[in-house]
Write a protein that holds these residues in place. Structure first.
Motif, PDB file in Angstrom:
ATOM      1  N   UNK A  14       0.837  -1.201   0.000  1.00  0.00           N
ATOM      2  CA  UNK A  14       0.000   0.000   0.000  1.00  0.00           C
ATOM      3  C   UNK A  14       0.876   1.257   0.000  1.00  0.00           C
ATOM      4  N   UNK A  15       1.914   1.262   0.803  1.00  0.00           N
ATOM      5  CA  UNK A  15       2.823   2.418   0.863  1.00  0.00           C
ATOM      6  C   UNK A  15       3.566   2.606  -0.456  1.00  0.00           C
ATOM      7  N   UNK A  16       3.868   1.510  -1.124  1.00  0.00           N
ATOM      8  CA  UNK A  16       4.553   1.592  -2.408  1.00  0.00           C
ATOM      9  C   UNK A  16       3.653   2.215  -3.475  1.00  0.00           C
ATOM     10  N   UNK A  17       2.389   1.820  -3.482  1.00  0.00           N
ATOM     11  CA  UNK A  17       1.463   2.327  -4.490  1.00  0.00           C
ATOM     12  C   UNK A  17       0.959   3.734  -4.168  1.00  0.00           C
ATOM     13  N   UNK A  18       0.775   4.033  -2.895  1.00  0.00           N
ATOM     14  CA  UNK A  18       0.240   5.327  -2.466  1.00  0.00           C
ATOM     15  C   UNK A  18       1.190   5.975  -1.455  1.00  0.00           C
ATOM     16  N   UNK A  19       2.407   6.342  -1.856  1.00  0.00           N
ATOM     17  CA  UNK A  19       3.396   6.835  -0.880  1.00  0.00           C
ATOM     18  C   UNK A  19       2.968   8.099  -0.135  1.00  0.00           C
ATOM     19  N   UNK A  20       2.145   8.927  -0.753  1.00  0.00           N
ATOM     20  CA  UNK A  20       1.702  10.157  -0.085  1.00  0.00           C
ATOM     21  C   UNK A  20       0.515   9.939   0.830  1.00  0.00           C
ATOM     22  N   UNK A  22       0.205   7.001   2.932  1.00  0.00           N
ATOM     23  CA  UNK A  22       0.510   6.046   4.000  1.00  0.00           C
ATOM     24  C   UNK A  22       1.700   6.573   4.788  1.00  0.00           C
ATOM     25  N   UNK A  23       1.535   6.660   6.117  1.00  0.00           N
ATOM     26  CA  UNK A  23       2.644   7.115   6.947  1.00  0.00           C
ATOM     27  C   UNK A  23       2.712   6.277   8.217  1.00  0.00           C
ATOM     28  N   UNK A  28       1.896   3.201  14.832  1.00  0.00           N
ATOM     29  CA  UNK A  28       0.673   3.191  14.023  1.00  0.00           C
ATOM     30  C   UNK A  28       0.981   3.440  12.556  1.00  0.00           C
ATOM     31  N   UNK A  29       0.300   2.696  11.698  1.00  0.00           N
ATOM     32  CA  UNK A  29       0.355   2.945  10.260  1.00  0.00           C
ATOM     33  C   UNK A  29      -0.925   3.684   9.912  1.00  0.00           C
ATOM     34  N   UNK A  30      -0.772   4.910   9.446  1.00  0.00           N
ATOM     35  CA  UNK A  30      -1.926   5.760   9.165  1.00  0.00           C
ATOM     36  C   UNK A  30      -2.139   5.868   7.660  1.00  0.00           C
ATOM     37  N   UNK A  31      -3.398   5.749   7.273  1.00  0.00           N
ATOM     38  CA  UNK A  31      -3.774   5.730   5.863  1.00  0.00           C
ATOM     39  C   UNK A  31      -4.661   6.942   5.596  1.00  0.00           C
ATOM     40  N   UNK A  32      -4.371   7.656   4.524  1.00  0.00           N
ATOM     41  CA  UNK A  32      -5.193   8.805   4.156  1.00  0.00           C
ATOM     42  C   UNK A  32      -6.623   8.376   3.887  1.00  0.00           C
ATOM     43  N   UNK A 103      -6.855  10.933   8.561  1.00  0.00           N
ATOM     44  CA  UNK A 103      -6.096   9.676   8.534  1.00  0.00           C
ATOM     45  C   UNK A 103      -6.824   8.613   9.332  1.00  0.00           C
ATOM     46  N   UNK A 104      -6.626   7.375   8.924  1.00  0.00           N
ATOM     47  CA  UNK A 104      -7.264   6.255   9.603  1.00  0.00           C
ATOM     48  C   UNK A 104      -6.220   5.178   9.871  1.00  0.00           C
TER      49      UNK A 104
END
Length: 111
Positions: A14-20, A22-23, A28-32, A103-104
């Motif tokens: 997910x971070x590779x496809x949507x780097x901006x 996912x943090x 915690x891994x937060x997803x836009x 973020x979620x």
């Protein structure tokens, strides 16, 4: 060699496809919020159990948990509800959040 967990692979992909979108903040891994439905679809396809969602706001001063935007799905897991029920419940609540979090955090468990 340490075995990688399905959840780690999911997050890395997910971070590779949507780097901006996912943090990683501490543990915690937060997803836009913009990609949360994509993330749910992928996690469900991998068979990850969804124990809950936590919403966060971010601004220049920091990251803030939004206590009004928390979903606890652990009772569904305890009842051995189908995986689809966990994800359908989360999607239903997310659609009704309106002006919710930026973020979620997905609270995922291995299959």
């Amino acid at each position: 060699m340490e075995k990688r967990l399905i959840e780690d692979d999911f997050i890395a992909a997910l971070a590779s496809e949507f780097p901006d979108q996912v943090s990683v903040e501490e543990s915690a891994v937060l997803i836009g919020i913009e990609i949360v439905f994509d993330a749910l679809d992928r996690a469900q396809q991998l068979g990850l159990r969804l124990a809950g969602l936590d919403g966060f706001r971010s601004d220049p001063d920091g990251l803030y948990p939004m206590l009004d935007f928390v979903i606890d799905l652990s009772p569904l897991i305890e009842q051995r509800a189908p995986l689809s029920e966990q994800y359908d419940s989360a999607r239903k609540v997310l659609r009704n959040w309106g002006e919710g979090p930026d973020l979620v955090e997905l609270v995922l468990l291995e299959p």
